[in-house]
Design a protein around this motif. Structure first.
Motif, PDB file in Angstrom:
ATOM      1  N   TRP A  98       0.842  -1.296   0.077  1.00  0.00           N
ATOM      2  CA  TRP A  98       0.084  -0.131  -0.064  1.00  0.00           C
ATOM      3  C   TRP A  98       0.904   1.119   0.092  1.00  0.00           C
ATOM      4  N   SER A  99       0.219   2.363  -0.495  1.00  0.00           N
ATOM      5  CA  SER A  99       1.109   3.733  -0.268  1.00  0.00           C
ATOM      6  C   SER A  99       0.955   4.119   0.944  1.00  0.00           C
ATOM      7  N   ILE A 100       1.759   4.979   1.211  1.00  0.00           N
ATOM      8  CA  ILE A 100       1.647   5.638   2.658  1.00  0.00           C
ATOM      9  C   ILE A 100       0.183   6.103   3.049  1.00  0.00           C
ATOM     10  N   GLY A 101      -0.262   7.087   1.703  1.00  0.00           N
ATOM     11  CA  GLY A 101      -1.494   7.558   2.150  1.00  0.00           C
ATOM     12  C   GLY A 101      -2.532   6.543   2.319  1.00  0.00           C
ATOM     13  N   VAL A 102      -2.693   5.300   1.624  1.00  0.00           N
ATOM     14  CA  VAL A 102      -3.464   4.142   2.215  1.00  0.00           C
ATOM     15  C   VAL A 102      -3.560   3.871   3.558  1.00  0.00           C
ATOM     16  N   VAL A 103      -2.323   3.721   3.864  1.00  0.00           N
ATOM     17  CA  VAL A 103      -2.004   3.197   5.362  1.00  0.00           C
ATOM     18  C   VAL A 103      -2.576   4.218   6.382  1.00  0.00           C
ATOM     19  N   LEU A 104      -2.161   5.617   6.025  1.00  0.00           N
ATOM     20  CA  LEU A 104      -2.946   6.639   6.957  1.00  0.00           C
ATOM     21  C   LEU A 104      -4.298   6.700   7.022  1.00  0.00           C
ATOM     22  N   ARG A 105      -4.964   6.299   5.795  1.00  0.00           N
ATOM     23  CA  ARG A 105      -6.396   6.357   5.675  1.00  0.00           C
ATOM     24  C   ARG A 105      -6.929   5.207   6.364  1.00  0.00           C
ATOM     25  N   VAL A 106      -6.594   4.116   6.323  1.00  0.00           N
ATOM     26  CA  VAL A 106      -6.970   2.992   6.928  1.00  0.00           C
ATOM     27  C   VAL A 106      -6.618   3.163   8.412  1.00  0.00           C
ATOM     28  N   GLY A 107      -5.461   3.458   8.875  1.00  0.00           N
ATOM     29  CA  GLY A 107      -5.114   3.889  10.345  1.00  0.00           C
ATOM     30  C   GLY A 107      -6.265   4.747  10.928  1.00  0.00           C
ATOM     31  N   SER A 108      -6.519   5.734  10.246  1.00  0.00           N
ATOM     32  CA  SER A 108      -7.541   7.035  10.604  1.00  0.00           C
ATOM     33  C   SER A 108      -8.833   6.301  11.201  1.00  0.00           C
TER      34      SER A 108
ATOM     35  N   LYS B 105      -7.193  12.055   0.274  1.00  0.00           N
ATOM     36  CA  LYS B 105      -6.291  11.383  -0.628  1.00  0.00           C
ATOM     37  C   LYS B 105      -5.079  11.681   0.095  1.00  0.00           C
ATOM     38  N   GLY B 106      -4.182  10.855   0.365  1.00  0.00           N
ATOM     39  CA  GLY B 106      -2.882  11.105   1.076  1.00  0.00           C
ATOM     40  C   GLY B 106      -1.802  10.852   0.135  1.00  0.00           C
ATOM     41  N   PRO B 107      -0.429  10.735   0.638  1.00  0.00           N
ATOM     42  CA  PRO B 107       0.715  10.584  -0.323  1.00  0.00           C
ATOM     43  C   PRO B 107       0.715   9.164  -1.027  1.00  0.00           C
ATOM     44  N   ASP B 108       0.990   9.338  -2.493  1.00  0.00           N
ATOM     45  CA  ASP B 108       0.773   8.100  -3.167  1.00  0.00           C
ATOM     46  C   ASP B 108       2.249   7.281  -2.963  1.00  0.00           C
ATOM     47  N   THR B 109       3.286   7.603  -2.330  1.00  0.00           N
ATOM     48  CA  THR B 109       4.391   6.996  -2.044  1.00  0.00           C
ATOM     49  C   THR B 109       4.220   5.613  -1.661  1.00  0.00           C
ATOM     50  N   VAL B 110       4.748   4.534  -2.345  1.00  0.00           N
ATOM     51  CA  VAL B 110       4.971   2.979  -2.019  1.00  0.00           C
ATOM     52  C   VAL B 110       6.476   2.958  -1.731  1.00  0.00           C
ATOM     53  N   LEU B 111       6.888   2.880  -0.406  1.00  0.00           N
ATOM     54  CA  LEU B 111       8.286   2.773  -0.224  1.00  0.00           C
ATOM     55  C   LEU B 111       8.910   1.124  -0.672  1.00  0.00           C
TER      56      LEU B 111
END
Length: 380
Positions: free
Chosen positions: A67-77, A173-179
């Motif tokens: 997942w991208s960082i943004g998706v993790v942020l949204r799920v966590g929220s 929408k959060g950051p699209d970055t996938v590390l």
């Protein structure tokens, strides 16, 4: 997404989480009353949060590859918002535990992505600034809980305040970055020792902080205050945290900032532990909060910034360190409180801080801790 908008998003998420965590101590006493449960049993809420951190530490690197960082942020929220609502409205103990676990799981995802969104040479200063906002939000929790409870309505409904901003983040929408999973540095004794020392520093920093987060209101009640007044005065520690994180890590000569802050925390601990006047305890909580404030941002930034190691794995190690600390130290304080007065049990934080001092002066990432603390955010 720009660095500024990333900072705003993680600031809102950590502020909401900070509100929930700061309210946890007051809610433990109120839930014990509302559900007719022993206070010690409700203290397991902090353990539920810690279990969430440990779970996320195990699966976090895999999530951040998928997942991208943004998706993790949204799920966590979203998960964190659900947990906060359950804590506010739970009719029975089992639902409270589920709420605590959800706050732990969702909050752990937020904690996991925070250092990754704020990485760089000024990471410690930026983390400190974001955590200052989080601590400021935390001031409102015991105040709001105490005021509502004094009006005759159970104060834990105040936990619902954190739900709307978390729900908004869940749909933004959060950051699209996938590390990528960066290549690890060659494993060996020196590398393992460096990472272990950095991890242990985070454990000690978080452990001290959560002793105050979980038990400050109980200590004030132990001094003779009513629950509502104790909840109000329980804001003293988050007030100190907000002040300390607004100031940022103090860098003086070659003394590590964790030693400067930790020394102030010891002074506050002594006031909380050895004197039984509520006003003195409240002053001690403020002083302790100012001292404790820089410990987590500095130690976490140093851990995540270790060169040559995957940032996702290091961020997960940071979450694991937090979970380990929250599982062990508040429970250890509670165990001591069953053997002696709670005010004397609070002295457990002093050996933790002294150990942190020793590790900060040892070989390993201590120079990095110093340099991270000395960094300041750009003006743009």
């Amino acid at each position: 997404m720009t660095a500024r908008s990333d900072g705003v998003q993680i600031g809102i998420s950590l502020s909401s989480l900070g509100y929930l965590l700061a309210g946890l101590g007051a809610c433990i006493a109120i839930l014990a009353r509302d559900l007719d449960e022993p206070t010690g049993r409700l203290a397991l809420l902090s353990s539920a949060f810690a279990v969430g951190l440990v779970i996320v530490a195990a699966v976090g690197p895999r999530l951040l590859r998928a997942w991208s960082i943004g998706v993790v942020l949204r799920v966590g929220s979203l998960i964190c918002a659900f947990g906060g609502a359950l804590l506010a409205l739970a009719p029975v103990y089992a639902v409270v535990v589920v709420g605590g676990l959800c706050v732990g799981l969702g909050g752990a995802l937020l904690v996991l992505v925070a250092p990754l969104m704020l990485h760089g040479p000024t990471a410690a200063a930026r983390l400190s600034r974001v955590n200052a906002v989080s601590s400021a939000a935390g001031i409102l929790a015991p105040l709001t809980i105490g005021l509502i409870d004094a009006l005759g309505v159970t104060g834990r409904v105040a936990m619902l305040v954190a739900v709307p901003p978390l729900l908004i983040l869940a749909f933004v929408k959060g950051p699209d970055t996938v590390l990528p999973d960066l290549a690890e540095a060659p494993s060996g004794h020196a590398v393992g020792r460096t990472v272990a020392l950095g991890w242990l520093r985070v454990v000690l920093a978080v452990g001290v902080e959560f002793c105050f987060v979980v038990w400050a209101v109980a200590r004030l009640v132990d001094s003779g205050l009513t629950l509502a007044v104790a909840a109000l005065l329980g804001s003293s520690f988050p007030i100190g945290m907000a002040i300390g994180r607004a100031i940022g890590p103090v860098h003086w000569r070659s003394v590590p900032p964790v030693v400067i802050g930790g020394s102030l925390a010891i002074v506050g601990t002594l006031l909380v532990s050895l004197l039984n006047a509520p006003v003195v305890i409240a002053v001690g909580l403020v002083i302790a909060g100012i001292g404790v404030a820089p410990l987590y941002p500095v130690t976490l930034a140093a851990l995540v910034a270790m060169p040559g190691l995957s940032p996702t794995r290091l961020a997960a190690l940071g979450a694991l360190a937090s979970g380990t600390a929250i599982l062990i130290t508040p429970a250890a304080l509670a165990a001591l409180a069953r053997l002696m007065d709670l005010r004397l049990a609070y002295l457990i934080t002093i050996p933790l801080l002294l150990t942190l001092f020793a590790l900060s002066r040892s070989s390993g990432p201590a120079p990095l801790i110093n340099s991270m603390a000395g960094a300041r955010p750009p003006l743009d």
